[in-house]
Design a protein around this motif. Structure first.
Motif, PDB file in Angstrom:
ATOM      1  N   GLY A 133     -17.588 -36.980 -19.596  1.00 40.27           N
ATOM      2  CA  GLY A 133     -18.286 -37.936 -18.923  1.00 40.27           C
ATOM      3  C   GLY A 133     -19.707 -38.017 -18.944  1.00 40.27           C
ATOM      4  N   ARG A 134     -20.247 -36.797 -18.718  1.00 38.92           N
ATOM      5  CA  ARG A 134     -21.599 -36.600 -18.853  1.00 38.92           C
ATOM      6  C   ARG A 134     -22.121 -36.844 -20.210  1.00 38.92           C
ATOM      7  NH1 ARG A 134     -23.686 -30.535 -17.685  1.00 38.92           N
ATOM      8  NH2 ARG A 134     -22.570 -30.345 -19.820  1.00 38.92           N
ATOM      9  N   GLU A 135     -21.479 -36.817 -21.224  1.00 40.01           N
ATOM     10  CA  GLU A 135     -21.820 -37.228 -22.633  1.00 40.01           C
ATOM     11  C   GLU A 135     -21.668 -38.325 -23.090  1.00 40.01           C
ATOM     12  OE1 GLU A 135     -23.295 -34.872 -24.947  1.00 40.01           O
ATOM     13  OE2 GLU A 135     -23.421 -33.241 -23.628  1.00 40.01           O
ATOM     14  N   GLY A 136     -21.255 -39.365 -22.210  1.00 37.58           N
ATOM     15  CA  GLY A 136     -20.937 -40.781 -22.412  1.00 37.58           C
ATOM     16  C   GLY A 136     -19.595 -41.014 -23.232  1.00 37.58           C
ATOM     17  N   HIS A 137     -18.737 -40.135 -23.273  1.00 36.46           N
ATOM     18  CA  HIS A 137     -17.571 -39.930 -24.057  1.00 36.46           C
ATOM     19  C   HIS A 137     -16.424 -40.493 -23.021  1.00 36.46           C
ATOM     20  CE1 HIS A 137     -18.666 -37.696 -27.840  1.00 36.46           C
ATOM     21  NE2 HIS A 137     -19.581 -38.654 -27.705  1.00 36.46           N
ATOM     22  N   MET A 138     -16.526 -40.451 -21.838  1.00 36.67           N
ATOM     23  CA  MET A 138     -15.544 -41.043 -20.960  1.00 36.67           C
ATOM     24  C   MET A 138     -16.377 -41.937 -19.912  1.00 36.67           C
ATOM     25  SD  MET A 138     -12.532 -40.048 -21.627  1.00 36.67           S
ATOM     26  CE  MET A 138     -11.670 -40.264 -20.282  1.00 36.67           C
TER      27      MET A 138
ATOM     28  N   ASN B  45      -3.139 -23.627 -11.066  1.00 34.96           N
ATOM     29  CA  ASN B  45      -4.286 -23.652 -10.290  1.00 34.96           C
ATOM     30  C   ASN B  45      -5.596 -23.467 -11.216  1.00 34.96           C
ATOM     31  OD1 ASN B  45      -6.129 -23.734  -7.852  1.00 34.96           O
ATOM     32  ND2 ASN B  45      -6.608 -21.765  -8.451  1.00 34.96           N
ATOM     33  N   GLY B  46      -5.431 -22.469 -12.129  1.00 36.90           N
ATOM     34  CA  GLY B  46      -6.337 -22.034 -13.160  1.00 36.90           C
ATOM     35  C   GLY B  46      -6.440 -23.100 -14.382  1.00 36.90           C
ATOM     36  N   THR B  47      -5.504 -23.623 -14.605  1.00 40.24           N
ATOM     37  CA  THR B  47      -5.621 -24.714 -15.579  1.00 40.24           C
ATOM     38  C   THR B  47      -6.434 -25.907 -15.106  1.00 40.24           C
ATOM     39  OG1 THR B  47      -3.451 -23.976 -16.636  1.00 40.24           O
ATOM     40  CG2 THR B  47      -4.130 -26.288 -17.159  1.00 40.24           C
ATOM     41  N   CYS B  48      -6.047 -26.390 -13.634  1.00 50.48           N
ATOM     42  CA  CYS B  48      -6.880 -27.393 -13.229  1.00 50.48           C
ATOM     43  C   CYS B  48      -8.213 -27.081 -12.749  1.00 50.48           C
ATOM     44  CB  CYS B  48      -6.067 -27.886 -11.672  1.00 50.48           C
ATOM     45  SG  CYS B  48      -6.889 -29.294 -10.749  1.00 50.48           S
ATOM     46  N   PHE B  49      -8.647 -26.028 -12.706  1.00 45.76           N
ATOM     47  CA  PHE B  49     -10.064 -25.618 -12.023  1.00 45.76           C
ATOM     48  C   PHE B  49     -10.977 -25.789 -13.467  1.00 45.76           C
ATOM     49  CE2 PHE B  49     -13.627 -22.741 -11.926  1.00 45.76           C
ATOM     50  CZ  PHE B  49     -13.800 -22.611 -10.527  1.00 45.76           C
ATOM     51  N   THR B  50     -10.185 -25.347 -14.619  1.00 46.03           N
ATOM     52  CA  THR B  50     -11.066 -25.271 -15.737  1.00 46.03           C
ATOM     53  C   THR B  50     -10.965 -26.563 -16.353  1.00 46.03           C
ATOM     54  OG1 THR B  50      -9.107 -24.242 -17.054  1.00 46.03           O
ATOM     55  CG2 THR B  50     -10.859 -22.627 -16.141  1.00 46.03           C
ATOM     56  N   ALA B  51      -9.990 -27.287 -16.579  1.00 48.72           N
ATOM     57  CA  ALA B  51      -9.805 -28.605 -17.335  1.00 48.72           C
ATOM     58  C   ALA B  51     -10.444 -29.956 -16.519  1.00 48.72           C
ATOM     59  CB  ALA B  51      -8.231 -28.921 -17.626  1.00 48.72           C
ATOM     60  N   GLY B  52     -10.990 -29.607 -15.345  1.00 55.22           N
ATOM     61  CA  GLY B  52     -11.374 -30.633 -14.643  1.00 55.22           C
ATOM     62  C   GLY B  52     -13.009 -30.635 -15.318  1.00 55.22           C
ATOM     63  N   ARG B  53     -13.479 -29.557 -15.532  1.00 59.43           N
ATOM     64  CA  ARG B  53     -14.721 -29.457 -16.277  1.00 59.43           C
ATOM     65  C   ARG B  53     -14.939 -30.159 -17.516  1.00 59.43           C
ATOM     66  NH1 ARG B  53     -13.641 -27.225 -11.207  1.00 59.43           N
ATOM     67  NH2 ARG B  53     -15.502 -26.362 -10.403  1.00 59.43           N
ATOM     68  N   LEU B  54     -13.796 -29.987 -18.144  1.00 57.63           N
ATOM     69  CA  LEU B  54     -13.869 -30.683 -19.443  1.00 57.63           C
ATOM     70  C   LEU B  54     -13.963 -32.134 -19.297  1.00 57.63           C
ATOM     71  CD1 LEU B  54     -13.406 -30.832 -22.610  1.00 57.63           C
ATOM     72  CD2 LEU B  54     -11.018 -30.823 -22.237  1.00 57.63           C
ATOM     73  N   VAL B  55     -13.253 -32.576 -18.406  1.00 61.84           N
ATOM     74  CA  VAL B  55     -13.584 -33.978 -18.235  1.00 61.84           C
ATOM     75  C   VAL B  55     -14.688 -34.441 -17.758  1.00 61.84           C
ATOM     76  CG1 VAL B  55     -12.260 -36.154 -16.898  1.00 61.84           C
ATOM     77  CG2 VAL B  55     -10.882 -34.431 -17.393  1.00 61.84           C
ATOM     78  N   TYR B  56     -15.290 -33.612 -16.771  1.00 65.98           N
ATOM     79  CA  TYR B  56     -16.757 -33.687 -16.300  1.00 65.98           C
ATOM     80  C   TYR B  56     -17.762 -33.796 -17.555  1.00 65.98           C
ATOM     81  CZ  TYR B  56     -21.283 -31.576 -14.634  1.00 65.98           C
ATOM     82  OH  TYR B  56     -22.454 -31.340 -14.564  1.00 65.98           O
ATOM     83  N   VAL B  57     -17.556 -32.947 -18.491  1.00 58.69           N
ATOM     84  CA  VAL B  57     -18.520 -32.940 -19.502  1.00 58.69           C
ATOM     85  C   VAL B  57     -18.510 -34.041 -20.426  1.00 58.69           C
ATOM     86  CG1 VAL B  57     -19.340 -31.627 -21.535  1.00 58.69           C
ATOM     87  CG2 VAL B  57     -18.682 -30.050 -19.658  1.00 58.69           C
TER      88      VAL B  57
END
Length: 493
Positions: free
Chosen positions: A338-343, A324-336
């Motif tokens: 995407g925000r930077e245009g790299h995904m 749960n902790g891994t999912c909570f934090t790693a989802g934010r990496l994907v989000y960032v």
């Protein structure tokens, strides 16, 4: 004078009304909310680190050094290294207060290419494989009681692991607070089993069960390669020490709570790990521990019988908490990313009702399920560990570089320069040691995959080929309607 005063007052009132009218029509942006406090931060660190590792890695650490004394020293040293690394990340996290962990730090220090390679590797290798490893461990412990005397079928383990990923993904997509509350509960549950094992070990030591600690350095195998491989396995159990940096934007008062969570959380884990290993050795010799299929279960059978069922039950809670902790934090990496245009841009969208990065979390869970289908735990750990320490070392090196190139940045926390130097040098050793001592094709494949990110970056980020975006636009539109998500900068009334 009275009329002039009245006109001035009316003018002021009218100006105030105009400002209020303008403010009422000012756009409000969708942002991640600061909902994670100090207690939740500590629980996030402790809960993410203490997962399946302490119930799996003791056997691997001991197998490399072959004696009790060096084994305990390695566990303590791994905790020290994790703390030093986390302190480096604390300076980075309070200097660059953006979510995404290593991503924004590499961006500031070295530019977009290393940052993209990190996000490329993390999104498609390290983070989902870590999630898959933890959920596979959960599935093995959860299914074991139903198959006494034999190994559970692989199809059962994989289906259970996939189900765990789906449930955890849904929970974290629905609510930040729900994910935090679940993390707090599972952390409390795992601390119960940790406490039971530690207290049992202390009682046994008080009763004189110390024979396994005599001549604790006898017949030990000490070499650079053996110590390095022991560290490799021990550090897998400590992985997660940097997880809080992935949600910096959601931390209340990050300048205070980020370093405090690290200073309290990681030493607490280190003490627990050393005491748990001491407890194991009070009831098992080195040979018996190496022959045990599940160290914690063997300990429970010998010490807690007939209540030994408590151990696998709470180990299940422990692995779920880590997942749960891994999912909570790693989802934010994907989000960032995407925000930077790299995904894909849709991965940076935020749920209108829930204020969670739901598309990013769902994407992360889907990739993890793919890793479960063909993968086994040992192969996934090799992939994960090799790749992750490349970027840990590169990120800490970035901290050293920015001391000279970005002197103007505010540093609420400034650690002695010797700490990042030590962590960088150890990272180099940890990356090279397994290649030299036990070369495998997995390391070559992982390196080639990381470098393949350069091709993707050149085509879709640097040259801005837009045909993938044209293909994804209809999908994005339907996902927006289905998940009720909008871009971060989307204007709402």
């Amino acid at each position: 004078m009275g009329e002039e005063s009245l006109k001035k007052r009316r003018g002021v009132d009218k100006g105030r009304e105009d400002r209020q009218s303008i403010q009422s029509h000012e756009p409000q942006t969708m942002n991640l909310q600061k909902q994670v406090g100090l207690v939740s931060g500590i629980c996030m660190i402790v809960g993410t680190i203490i997962g399946s590792g302490i119930f799996v890695s003791p056997k691997s650490v001991l197998a490399n050094v072959e004696a009790v004394g060096p084994c305990l020293i390695v566990w303590a040293a791994c905790g020290v290294l994790a703390t030093l690394g986390a302190l480096c990340f604390a300076e980075l996290g309070t200097m660059i207060t953006k979510s995404g962990g290593e991503y924004p730090y590499l961006m500031e220090a070295f530019g977009p290419i290393p940052a993209f390679l990190f996000s490329w590797t993390s999104l498609l290798v390290t983070k989902p494989s870590s999630f898959a490893i933890i959920c596979l461990s959960f599935a093995e412990y959860a299914s074991a009681p139903f198959y006494p005397g034999c190994d559970p079928p692989q199809v059962v383990i994989k289906c259970l692991a996939a189900a765990a990923i789906v449930v955890i993904t849904i929970v974290n997509s629905l609510s930040v607070k729900l994910g935090s509350y679940l993390q707090n509960f599972l952390t409390a549950a795992k601390m119960i089993i940790v406490t039971i094992i530690i207290v049992s070990g202390i009682v046994l030591l008080a009763q004189g069960k110390t024979e396994n600690f005599k001549d604790s350095f006898k017949d030990s195998k000490i070499s650079v390669s053996s110590i390095s491989l022991a560290f490799y396995n021990g550090l897998w159990a400590y992985d997660g020490w940097n997880q809080l940096n992935y949600i910096t934007e959601e931390l209340k008062n990050p300048y205070r709570n980020l370093p405090l969570s690290i200073i309290i959380g990681i030493p607490l884990v280190t003490v627990c790990y050393v005491l748990i290993n001491i407890s194991y050795f009070t009831v098992m010799t080195s040979t018996e521990l190496l022959q045990s299929q599940a160290v914690a279960v063997t300990f429970g059978d010998r010490v807690l019988y007939p209540a030994s069922w408590i151990v696998p039950l709470f180990v299940v809670f422990s692995t779920l908490g880590s997942a749960n902790g891994t999912c909570f934090t790693a989802g934010r990496l994907v989000y960032v990313a995407g925000r930077e245009g790299h995904m894909l841009k849709v991965l940076s969208y935020i749920s209108v009702k829930r204020l969670t990065p739901a598309p990013a979390i769902i994407f992360y869970g889907a990739i993890a399920i793919i890793y479960i289908i063909p993968g086994d735990i040992d192969t996934l750990i090799n992939y994960f560990s090799f790749a992750v320490w490349i970027f840990y070392g590169l990120t800490v090196l970035g901290l050293i570089v920015m001391r000279f190139t970005r002197k103007n940045l505010q540093r609420p926390i400034k650690i002695p320069i010797i700490i990042p130097v030590i962590v960088t040098l150890i990272s180099i050793v940890l990356v090279l040691a397994p290649i030299i001592s036990a070369p495998e094709l997995a390391y070559l494949y992982c390196t080639l995959f990381i470098l393949s990110g350069l091709i993707v970056y050149a085509l879709f980020v640097h040259l801005k080929f837009d045909w993938p975006q044209k293909i994804s636009d209809p999908i994005t539109m339907h996902l927006q309607m289905l998940l009720e998500v909008v871009p971060e900068e989307e204007v709402t009334e």
